[in-house]
Design an enzyme around this catalytic site. Structure first.
Site, PDB file in Angstrom:
ATOM      1  N   HIS A   1      33.493  39.071  38.796  1.00 20.49           N
ATOM      2  CA  HIS A   1      34.266  38.134  39.603  1.00 20.49           C
ATOM      3  C   HIS A   1      35.609  37.971  38.913  1.00 20.49           C
ATOM      4  CE1 HIS A   1      35.071  33.752  40.875  1.00 20.49           C
ATOM      5  NE2 HIS A   1      35.445  34.527  41.855  1.00 20.49           N
TER       6      HIS A   1
ATOM      7  N   HIS B   1      32.067  30.628  36.952  1.00 21.25           N
ATOM      8  CA  HIS B   1      31.898  30.231  38.350  1.00 21.25           C
ATOM      9  C   HIS B   1      30.483  30.475  38.865  1.00 21.25           C
ATOM     10  CE1 HIS B   1      36.103  31.810  37.769  1.00 21.25           C
ATOM     11  NE2 HIS B   1      36.346  30.555  38.050  1.00 21.25           N
TER      12      HIS B   1
END
Lengths: 898, 199
Positions: free
Chosen positions: B124, B148
């Site tokens: 990510h 995250h």
């Protein structure tokens, strides 16, 4: 289920230093992260690994949080007829929203959206189509528009406006929604009009509206700066990811306490719990009971924010006031008659709450299926003073909450929020977190007086277009950018009705001759059948693929310059960077061609900017008011879109104000901001009141009521309780609720079917079952199961309400207006503890097997919205899916592992 | 889709690859060779449809992943990841190999097919996944990423369980010879790189 397995590439090009760079925002969730598009011609040299050789100015390999291009973030598109590389990644330089250049998985893969005939987007609609002999056949724009216009005009003339139904998205850019509603409401002027997510054009959050809260008042900063945050009906991590990761998570790290009111626990709620938060894991639909109980605990302990209440809650006379708002059928009418909702103020509300047996915490906890200690804990966190100081509390809601008991829940949360002092200060806000972005701009007023629907004591209610169509009154269905059928409840029944009125009608087009086509379709409408026209980017099944007589190809994100706002009213320009496929046109242009053909004036736009500039003055009363951006633009010799382009991904928050002296535009951080003072007014040049075209409305510093203060409302369980008890699982039934999942945008709009990476993760319909329930039924993860019910209640008739109880569920049953449908769908079982025992959770909108077929088609008796989260069913194993033992696709790992 | 892979090199299949059968992705998509030493990546320009109106220049990658000894089967303990770097020692090459307690996994080697290897860098925003390996019942995951919260399924080729990654977690392909486990390739692009073999 057959899927193409995702082949992971091991390289991706980086954009060269001289690549075109355009800003835009995501086309998906409410948060609307800012993105940069890097574009360079195919054949030109790619960027190099040194910072001086690429458009990012970063040395590769790059570091954590720096620019990186995943293979899925690159695509080839056509720009001005020539092939170009595009790389689309979150904007690392943006100052708002997705700080640190964060993004979700959905927006992260935006590059995959682009039309590329060598990929799965190749089936984008490219030419108008007309169904001849059952087959959709390409036709010229001229001819297709002629057909739609002639048949549409005929239906209007012969059968009246209400026979012409329009079902459209509410959010796909201001230019489009303005044109569509101008056509539908101002010119066609039909009551048979509604948006994609509701059968009737009514507000989704009636409790907010009646209390005086705007849905999107808060600023994203507020969600992280409360001391206690209550989240109802969603895990923001799943569907508003960056709001959670960039705004709520930092708040939690700073000590913010979070209460999650939601049956199920996914990654965000798991994180919240790990950090000490509270999970109220209730049964679907029982929220009102728990909220009433929490409010009771707050009040009995004297923890209410009496100062706030004293200044900001209407007494009886104040909530009665509203002359000039119109009589009967207005929100204040609902409040002030029947005695069901209106209170005389706080003491009256308190007295009422304490009298309701169901709000006793023990009773509420039992019905809701939670530990009663959690009710007391929640009340403490929300309102108990610590060292003499009251906690700053904010409350956010979303669909899990307000599609469960639409009126009751939204009334209850508004009252609880007000008692806790939330709603009008920084860090003490109330609002929706949001679903879709805010791209609606109305170009006309809904003609409610033409609606055939009426409730007792009222003038008219917005027409339930599903029921209207179901009872055979719609002769011409104009469907724009929505599947309609699967998005509404009791979908299998709706589909059957479409089949009957459209396909099984004897008048079917068998000729390519335009005049004959028109004659046939007119005959179909006249004979009681229905003609369907459809605008979309892909052919949807069944509305386009099976039912539409005429299909118009639409252009979308990235192909035309458009404007839209996100959940904190932040307006941006979404720039065009690649060519629309074939002859596809933006919806506003399709509407303008049709409208002109039908003889309506005012549709001569030559560009999307022209539409936006016309729409600006109609935005002035709303939360996205962007009129002053146009004013500023024209003063500077620019167009509205040109001015918006200058704001890049930072955008500007509506409502906008313009200081004529300084030439500066000002956005609005939050609505209902009771702390705004002299300094802010002076900065905007408004210290002496409004200046020229600036409009500084009441909701900027007060609330949306006549007095500007909040209405504290009752939320009687009895209006919904009979339905809830009737519906509650019997014998071997389970609650069958539904919703979204992080990796797929909404209903799989244009991503899941067209991105191997995503379709591999979610290859088909799925349902979550708790291990206790699964064990009893011999179900394991990966099994194919069938969810079915013989008692899906369907409110089948359009009626005029005469007596007070006429729309109460038990009365409808008694009077024969509810029919019980059978429905069944299949799915792959995911046995997981993240859902509550006794409750299943399914994909809210698989196109082929929509869970909506099991949800109740009984609109909320006050608001007219569907309670999409309410359903029950049985479940049984019917076999094994290929994913049970194959490792290539899906995953059955729990989503709440921390 | 936009890249043509030069299939000049023959693909060898060893015992473990054949044994996996259909639960493995098609290894022909990756060029690997046995024995030998690391080969640098090179790109070659090819002109398609040369001399016609549709002529286009495309880049073709001729990839060569190194074969690196990363562990001995007998020394791997259940649920204890062993770190290594692959395909080189440059940035973002951190990876781990782990024996996952006798549950079969896609791409797994060893008698129980439960030995797998993955990159440690979240695909990510490059967050570190070190120390996030977990086993719950039959499930084997890495995550939540501290940045995250992405979580990956280690039995299913690093597919995302829940999270924001733009790509499955890159799986390091393994081959076994006796007690030796070799890393021989990577499925997917390592975070931060534009090409796995360029550091």
């Amino acid at each position: 289920m057959t899927i193409d397995y995702y082949q992971a590439k091991d390289h991706a090009p980086i954009p060269p230093k001289n690549a075109d760079v355009l800003t835009t925002a995501c086309d998906y969730c409410i948060v609307a992260c800012g993105y940069k598009i890097y574009r360079w011609p195919v054949g030109a040299k790619d960027g190099g690994m040194k910072a001086s050789e690429n458009a990012f100015g970063v040395d590769f390999p790059s570091n954590m949080l720096q620019e990186w291009v995943a293979p899925t973030q690159h695509n080839i598109c056509t720009h001005k007829g020539k092939k170009h590389n595009v790389v689309i990644i979150p904007d690392k330089d943006t100052n708002f929203v997705n700080t640190n250049g964060d993004s979700s998985i959905r927006g992260g893969l935006l590059a995959q959206k682009c039309y590329n005939k060598d990929t799965k987007t190749k089936d984008r609609l490219k030419t108008p189509l007309v169904r001849v002999n059952g087959v959709l056949t390409p036709m010229s724009w001229n001819d297709a528009i002629d057909i739609a216009a002639e048949v549409g005009s005929h239906v209007l003339k012969k059968h009246g406006e209400a026979a012409y139904g329009i079902k459209t998205y509410s959010y796909q850019y201001i230019e489009n929604t303005y044109a569509i509603t101008k056509y539908a409401l101002r010119h066609v002027n039909t009551p048979n009009f509604t948006f994609h997510d509701t059968p009737a054009d009514v507000t989704s959050t009636p409790g907010f509206r009646d209390a005086g809260f705007d849905n999107f008042g808060p600023s994203y900063d507020d969600w992280g700066s409360a001391e206690t945050l209550m989240i109802c009906g969603t895990d923001p991590y799943e569907t508003k990811t960056v709001l959670f990761t960039q705004h709520i998570m930092p708040g939690i790290a700073n000590g913010m306490k979070v209460i999650a009111l939601n049956p199920r626990e996914t990654a965000g709620i798991a994180y919240i719990k790990k950090m000490g938060g509270l999970h109220l894991d209730i049964y679907p639909g029982s929220d009102n009971l728990v909220l009433g109980a929490i409010a009771r605990v707050v009040m009995q302990n004297g923890w209410e924010d009496s100062d706030w209440i004293k200044h900001w809650v209407n007494n009886k006379w104040e909530s009665n006031s509203g002359f000039g708002q119109g009589t009967r059928n207005t929100p204040w009418q609902w409040r002030t008659t029947w005695g069901k909702f209106q209170t005389k103020g706080y003491e009256d509300y308190k007295k009422w709450n304490l009298k309701q047996a169901e709000y006793d915490p023990e009773a509420a906890a039992k019905k809701a299926g939670i530990d009663v200690k959690k009710i007391y804990q929640a009340a403490e966190w929300l309102a108990k003073p610590v060292n003499g100081k009251r906690p700053k509390t904010s409350i956010g809601i979303e669909k899990g909450f307000y599609w469960s008991n639409n009126t009751g829940n939204t009334n209850a949360i508004s009252s609880l929020a007000t008692i806790c002092g939330a709603g009008g200060r920084p860090g003490q806000v109330v609002g929706r977190f949001g679903g879709h972005q805010r791209g609606g701009q109305k170009g006309g007023g809904y003609p409610r007086n033409k609606s055939a629907q009426k409730v007792p004591g009222r003038r008219r209610q917005a027409l339930d277009t599903d029921r209207w169509m179901y009872s055979g009154h719609t002769r011409f269905a104009h469907v724009i950018g929505t599947t309609w059928i699967q998005s509404m409840t009791g979908s299998q029944g709706l589909a059957a009705k479409f089949e009957e009125l459209v396909v099984k009608n004897p008048n079917q087009v068998k000729s390519n001759n335009k005049a004959e086509i028109i004659a046939t379709l007119k005959k179909r409408a006249d004979s009681g059948g229905m003609v369907v026209i459809n605008q979309d980017i892909y052919l949807r099944d069944p509305i386009g693929a099976k039912f539409a007589d005429v299909v118009f190809p639409a252009a979308t994100w990235g192909e035309v310059d458009f404007m839209r706002a996100n959940g904190e009213r932040r307006l941006r320009l979404y720039q065009a960077f690649n060519d629309a496929p074939g002859e596809a046109k933006p919806d506003w242009e399709i509407i303008s061609l049709l409208a002109r053909k039908m003889g309506f004036d005012g549709f001569d736009w030559k560009s999307s900017n022209e539409v936006a500039e016309e729409a600006s003055r109609f935005s002035r009363k709303g939360r996205k008011a962007f009129h002053m951006v146009k004013v500023a633009a024209h003063i500077e010799g620019k167009t509205l879109h040109q001015k918006m382009r200058e704001f890049g991904t930072d955008g500007i928050q509506g409502p906008t104000m313009y200081n004529y002296k300084t030439g500066m535009l000002h956005g609005t951080k939050r609505l209902h901001d009771t702390t705004v003072g002299e300094k802010q007014f002076t900065a905007m040049g408004l210290e002496n009141g409004p200046v020229k075209e600036n409009r500084y409305g009441k909701k900027m510093t007060h609330f949306n009521s006549q007095t500007g203060k909040i209405n504290l409302q009752k939320h009687p369980w009895s209006l919904f309780g009979d339905l809830w008890e009737w519906l509650s699982p019997k014998k071997d039934e389970l609650w069958m609720s539904n919703g979204r999942v992080n990796e797929v945008w909404q209903s799989g709009f244009d991503d899941v079917e067209r991105r191997d990476y995503i379709s591999q993760r979610w290859p088909g319909n799925w349902v979550e079952i708790h291990p206790d329930d699964a064990k009893k039924r011999g179900i394991e993860s990966g099994d194919m199961v069938m969810m079915y019910s013989e008692r899906v209640p369907v409110f089948k008739d359009t009626i005029l309400g005469v007596h007070g109880k006429d729309f109460q569920f038990s009365e409808l049953m008694k009077n024969g207006h509810i029919k019980l449908d059978k429905a069944s769908i299949t799915a792959v079982a995911i046995v997981t503890p993240i859902t509550k025992p006794g409750a299943m959770y399914g994909n809210f909108l698989d196109m082929k097997q929509p869970t909506n077929s099991l949800t109740i088609r009984v609109p909320d008796n006050i608001s007219g919205n569907y309670n999409y989260k309410m359903g029950v069913g049985k479940v049984k194993k019917i076999g094994e899916s290929e994913f049970k033992k194959d490792f290539r696709g899906m995953s059955f790992a729990p989503r709440n592992i921390t | 889709m936009s890249e043509i892979t030069n299939t000049a090199q023959a693909v060898k299949k060893d015992e473990s690859a054949e044994a996996h059968g259909k639960c493995m992705l098609n290894r022909r998509k990756f060029l690997m060779y046995s024995g030998g030493t690391a080969a640098a990546a090179s790109t070659v320009s090819i002109t398609l449809f040369a001399g016609t109106a549709q002529a286009e220049t495309r880049k073709a990658s001729v990839q060569g992943y190194p074969r690196k000894l990363v562990a001995k089967l007998s020394q791997l303990k259940d649920h204890q990841p062993v770190n290594f770097n692959y395909p080189d020692d440059g940035k973002n090459s951190q990876a781990m190999i782990v024996k996952m307690g006798n549950v079969q996994a896609g791409g797994g080697v060893g008698a129980k097919r439960d030995v797998v290897a993955f990159s440690y860098m979240c695909t990510h925003q490059g967050g570190p996944l070190q120390t996030t390996y977990k086993h719950v019942g039959d499930q084997r995951v890495m995550g939540q990423c501290p940045l995250h919260l992405s979580t990956y399924d280690l039995r299913r080729h690093g597919i995302i369980v829940s999270g924001q990654a733009y790509q499955s977690l890159p799986q390091v392909l393994l081959e076994v010879e006796g007690d030796n486990v070799y890393a021989v390739g990577i499925m997917g692009l390592l975070f931060g790189r534009q090409d796995n073999l360029s550091a």
